[in-house]
Scaffold this active site. Structure first.
Site, PDB file in Angstrom:
ATOM      1  N   LYS A   1       2.237  44.105  50.969  1.00 18.38           N
ATOM      2  CA  LYS A   1       2.154  42.643  50.890  1.00 18.38           C
ATOM      3  C   LYS A   1       3.555  42.025  50.861  1.00 18.38           C
ATOM      4  O   LYS A   1       3.705  40.812  50.937  1.00 18.38           O
ATOM      5  CB  LYS A   1       1.376  42.221  49.648  1.00 18.38           C
ATOM      6  CG  LYS A   1      -0.091  42.676  49.688  1.00 18.38           C
ATOM      7  CD  LYS A   1      -0.821  42.246  48.448  1.00 18.38           C
ATOM      8  CE  LYS A   1      -2.130  42.977  48.262  1.00 18.38           C
ATOM      9  NZ  LYS A   1      -3.173  42.615  49.230  1.00 18.38           N
TER      10      LYS A   1
ATOM     11  N   GLN B   1       0.641  40.166  44.058  1.00 16.04           N
ATOM     12  CA  GLN B   1       0.804  38.897  44.789  1.00 16.04           C
ATOM     13  C   GLN B   1       2.033  38.126  44.311  1.00 16.04           C
ATOM     14  O   GLN B   1       2.270  37.004  44.764  1.00 16.04           O
ATOM     15  CB  GLN B   1      -0.439  38.018  44.624  1.00 16.04           C
ATOM     16  CG  GLN B   1      -1.695  38.600  45.223  1.00 16.04           C
ATOM     17  CD  GLN B   1      -1.684  38.623  46.751  1.00 16.04           C
ATOM     18  OE1 GLN B   1      -0.838  38.019  47.400  1.00 16.04           O
ATOM     19  NE2 GLN B   1      -2.639  39.334  47.326  1.00 16.04           N
TER      20      GLN B   1
ATOM     21  N   HIS C   1      -8.147  40.789  40.368  1.00 17.79           N
ATOM     22  CA  HIS C   1      -8.546  41.566  41.548  1.00 17.79           C
ATOM     23  C   HIS C   1      -9.296  42.800  41.039  1.00 17.79           C
ATOM     24  O   HIS C   1      -9.008  43.300  39.953  1.00 17.79           O
ATOM     25  CB  HIS C   1      -7.269  41.974  42.291  1.00 17.79           C
ATOM     26  CG  HIS C   1      -7.485  42.649  43.606  1.00 17.79           C
ATOM     27  ND1 HIS C   1      -7.835  43.978  43.712  1.00 17.79           N
ATOM     28  CD2 HIS C   1      -7.386  42.191  44.883  1.00 17.79           C
ATOM     29  CE1 HIS C   1      -7.933  44.305  44.988  1.00 17.79           C
ATOM     30  NE2 HIS C   1      -7.674  43.247  45.723  1.00 17.79           N
TER      31      HIS C   1
ATOM     32  N   CYS D   1     -11.939  40.564  47.029  1.00 21.07           N
ATOM     33  CA  CYS D   1     -11.900  41.539  45.913  1.00 21.07           C
ATOM     34  C   CYS D   1     -11.810  40.843  44.562  1.00 21.07           C
ATOM     35  O   CYS D   1     -11.189  41.361  43.620  1.00 21.07           O
ATOM     36  CB  CYS D   1     -10.767  42.551  46.068  1.00 21.07           C
ATOM     37  SG  CYS D   1     -10.916  43.567  47.522  1.00 21.07           S
TER      38      CYS D   1
ATOM     39  N   ASP E   1      -0.147  42.892  36.877  1.00 22.62           N
ATOM     40  CA  ASP E   1      -0.438  43.213  38.273  1.00 22.62           C
ATOM     41  C   ASP E   1       0.412  42.264  39.118  1.00 22.62           C
ATOM     42  O   ASP E   1       0.123  41.074  39.223  1.00 22.62           O
ATOM     43  CB  ASP E   1      -1.937  43.007  38.526  1.00 22.62           C
ATOM     44  CG  ASP E   1      -2.296  43.150  39.996  1.00 22.62           C
ATOM     45  OD1 ASP E   1      -1.392  43.361  40.826  1.00 22.62           O
ATOM     46  OD2 ASP E   1      -3.495  43.027  40.310  1.00 22.62           O
TER      47      ASP E   1
HETATM   48  N1  PLP Z   1      -3.893  43.044  42.802  1.00 22.93           N
HETATM   49  C1  PLP Z   1      -3.883  41.922  43.512  1.00 22.93           C
HETATM   50  C2  PLP Z   1      -3.618  40.618  42.814  1.00 22.93           C
HETATM   51  C3  PLP Z   1      -4.119  41.958  44.886  1.00 22.93           C
HETATM   52  O1  PLP Z   1      -4.116  40.831  45.590  1.00 22.93           O
HETATM   53  C4  PLP Z   1      -4.366  43.198  45.493  1.00 22.93           C
HETATM   54  C5  PLP Z   1      -4.674  43.269  46.934  1.00 22.93           C
HETATM   55  O2  PLP Z   1      -5.140  42.334  47.545  1.00 22.93           O
HETATM   56  C6  PLP Z   1      -4.342  44.339  44.710  1.00 22.93           C
HETATM   57  C7  PLP Z   1      -4.100  44.235  43.366  1.00 22.93           C
HETATM   58  C8  PLP Z   1      -4.602  45.676  45.273  1.00 22.93           C
HETATM   59  O3  PLP Z   1      -3.636  45.974  46.238  1.00 22.93           O
HETATM   60  P1  PLP Z   1      -3.766  47.301  47.087  1.00 22.93           P
HETATM   61  O4  PLP Z   1      -5.052  47.210  47.835  1.00 22.93           O
HETATM   62  O5  PLP Z   1      -2.569  47.267  47.970  1.00 22.93           O
HETATM   63  O6  PLP Z   1      -3.733  48.426  46.130  1.00 22.93           O
END
Ligand code: PLP
Length: 438
Positions: free
Chosen positions: A254, A231, A151, A395, A228
């Site tokens: 999420k 998800q 992401h 993203c 990270d």
């Molecule tokens: N990492 C992953 C795998 C994501 O799916 C997302 C959001 O879709 C993020 C990071 C970033 O999350 P946030 O926008 O809540 O900071």
């Protein structure tokens, strides 16, 4: 001020007292989404005059009543700042806020709640590491290994860091079915990277990466590891000690918690050695006109007034999910994924899906394209029937380049998703094909 452990019963503790059947939400050891759905007020909402079919949980999840009540309770009953007021509601606010931290620590099996830093989201948690740890530890020529499926939140902060420090980024490519090329990872580790950062679960492909094995390999090569988990925490059991990583970042919104909540978990000795990220009130111990000393962890990284209500909501969400049982949540989504793939293959053989088909390494995220129809048109037609799916690059623009598609439509699941939702999606795709032609 140091973190206090509350002794009174807190919102996080009362929100979802774990019981074997959790008041009917668990039947014969499995989640009963029919019962679980009653916890989510949003599922009574209509969209375009039809019952809402919410298939965009990977973008943000819905929130159960216990989470709404926990936030509401804070704003109605003890709406004071934390770590400041020595009066009853101020002490209660601090106790509930720290209880939420304990709940989050339990949820990811962190050894110590002081290692959990509240952030606004996963993006902020990763930026915290990039700015604080990264600026002190990455220098000219140092390599950071990422993956092609990241992401943007786990890509752009590292791009900025290596641009500033004259470091290098290397990327683990993916196979055609959306798995990380472990053979290339092995080769990249010979570069002796300082950091390896990868997603636990891909928000686009749904791939569940072998994070414990990758962490062990990275450590053997002398690298630190950031995972990270944005998800992963909503969908599969997460145990940071079993993974063995150094940093674990995730968002609350999420995982059934409010927007504006999230966390970074990191090993104590790393957090203690890292300089502050944001500076101001709360993160200090002593301030003089020309210098200051800083608070203990985690407060050192929580400058200013935090989003107290959101953190308390995050604690309630963590307890709710823990009561459902993350093994059961994972099993529920495995079944939905298998059901969805079987239905797509049977009804819509021309629809292209991306990511691994093996439900063992696949979470409840299904990106798809319908040949000849732009994903935005797909989402628009589905929307007219009350179905919410996301369309775009999610993203992950570099990953879409790798897949050689500008965009995909994406259906994603959560604890409240049912096979009836998937049936509605299958019917909706039929409608798209009827309008645009096969
Ligand atoms: N990492 C992953 C795998 C994501 O799916 C997302 C959001 O879709 C993020 C990071 C970033 O999350 P946030 O926008 O809540 O900071």
């Amino acid at each position: 001020m140091t973190v206090t452990t509350p002794r009174t019963e807190t919102a996080a503790e009362t929100s979802a007292a774990p019981s074997v059947e959790f008041d009917g939400r668990i039947r014969n050891g499995r989640l009963d989404p029919g019962v679980i759905r009653r916890d989510f007020p949003m599922l009574t909402v209509e969209s375009h005059g039809r019952p809402l079919v919410y298939l965009d949980s990977a973008a943000t999840s819905l929130r159960p009543q216990v989470v709404l009540d926990a936030m509401d309770g804070y704003y109605r009953e003890y709406s004071a700042n934390v770590h400041r007021g020595i009066y009853e509601i101020g002490e209660r606010a601090t106790a509930e806020y720290e209880a939420a931290r304990e709940a989050v620590a339990r949820f990811i099996n962190a050894p110590d709640a002081h290692e959990v830093v509240f952030t606004r989201n996963a993006t902020e948690a990763i930026n915290l590491v990039a700015y604080s740890w990264g600026r002190r530890n990455i220098g000219r020529g140092d390599a950071i290994v990422l993956t092609e499926m990241e992401h943007h939140a786990n890509l752009v902060p590292w791009q900025l860091l290596v641009q500033e420090k004259d470091g290098d980024l290397e990327f683990i490519p993916i196979t055609d079915d959306g798995l990380l090329r472990q053979d290339v990872f092995e080769v990249l580790l010979r570069l002796k990277p300082k950091l390896v950062a990868f997603t636990h679960v891909s928000n686009t492909l749904g791939t569940i990466n072998p994070v414990a094995e990758m962490t062990a390999a990275a450590h053997a090569a002398g690298a630190l590891v950031l995972v990270d988990g944005a998800q992963a925490v909503p969908h599969i059991p997460v145990d940071v000690q079993a993974i063995g990583c150094d940093f674990y970042a995730f968002s609350g919104h999420k995982m059934l918690a409010p927007a504006g909540s999230g966390a970074l978990w990191a090993r104590r000795e790393l957090l203690e050695a890292m300089p502050p990220f944001l500076a101001g009130g709360e993160m200090i111990r002593e301030v003089h006109l020309r210098r200051s000393t800083f608070n203990e962890i985690p407060t050192k990284f929580e400058a200013g007034t935090p989003d107290i209500g959101a953190a308390i909501g995050l604690g309630a969400a963590a307890e709710y999910l823990r009561a459902l049982g993350m093994d059961r949540v994972h099993e529920h989504e495995r079944e939905l994924v298998s059901y969805a793939f079987a239905a797509l293959d049977r009804e819509h053989g021309s629809v292209v899906t991306y990511g691994p088909r093996d439900p063992e390494v696949r979470s409840g995220v299904i990106p798809f394209t319908i040949p000849g129809v732009h994903p935005h048109d797909v989402a628009q037609v589905l929307d007219a029937s009350g179905l919410a799916v996301r369309a775009g690059h999610h993203c992950t623009m570099p990953l879409h380049e790798r897949l050689d598609v500008p965009a995909t439509a994406r259906a994603s699941f959560n604890v409240y998703t049912t096979t009836a939702d998937i049936d509605a999606l299958i019917a909706g795709i039929g409608e798209v094909k009827r309008i645009f032609g096969e």
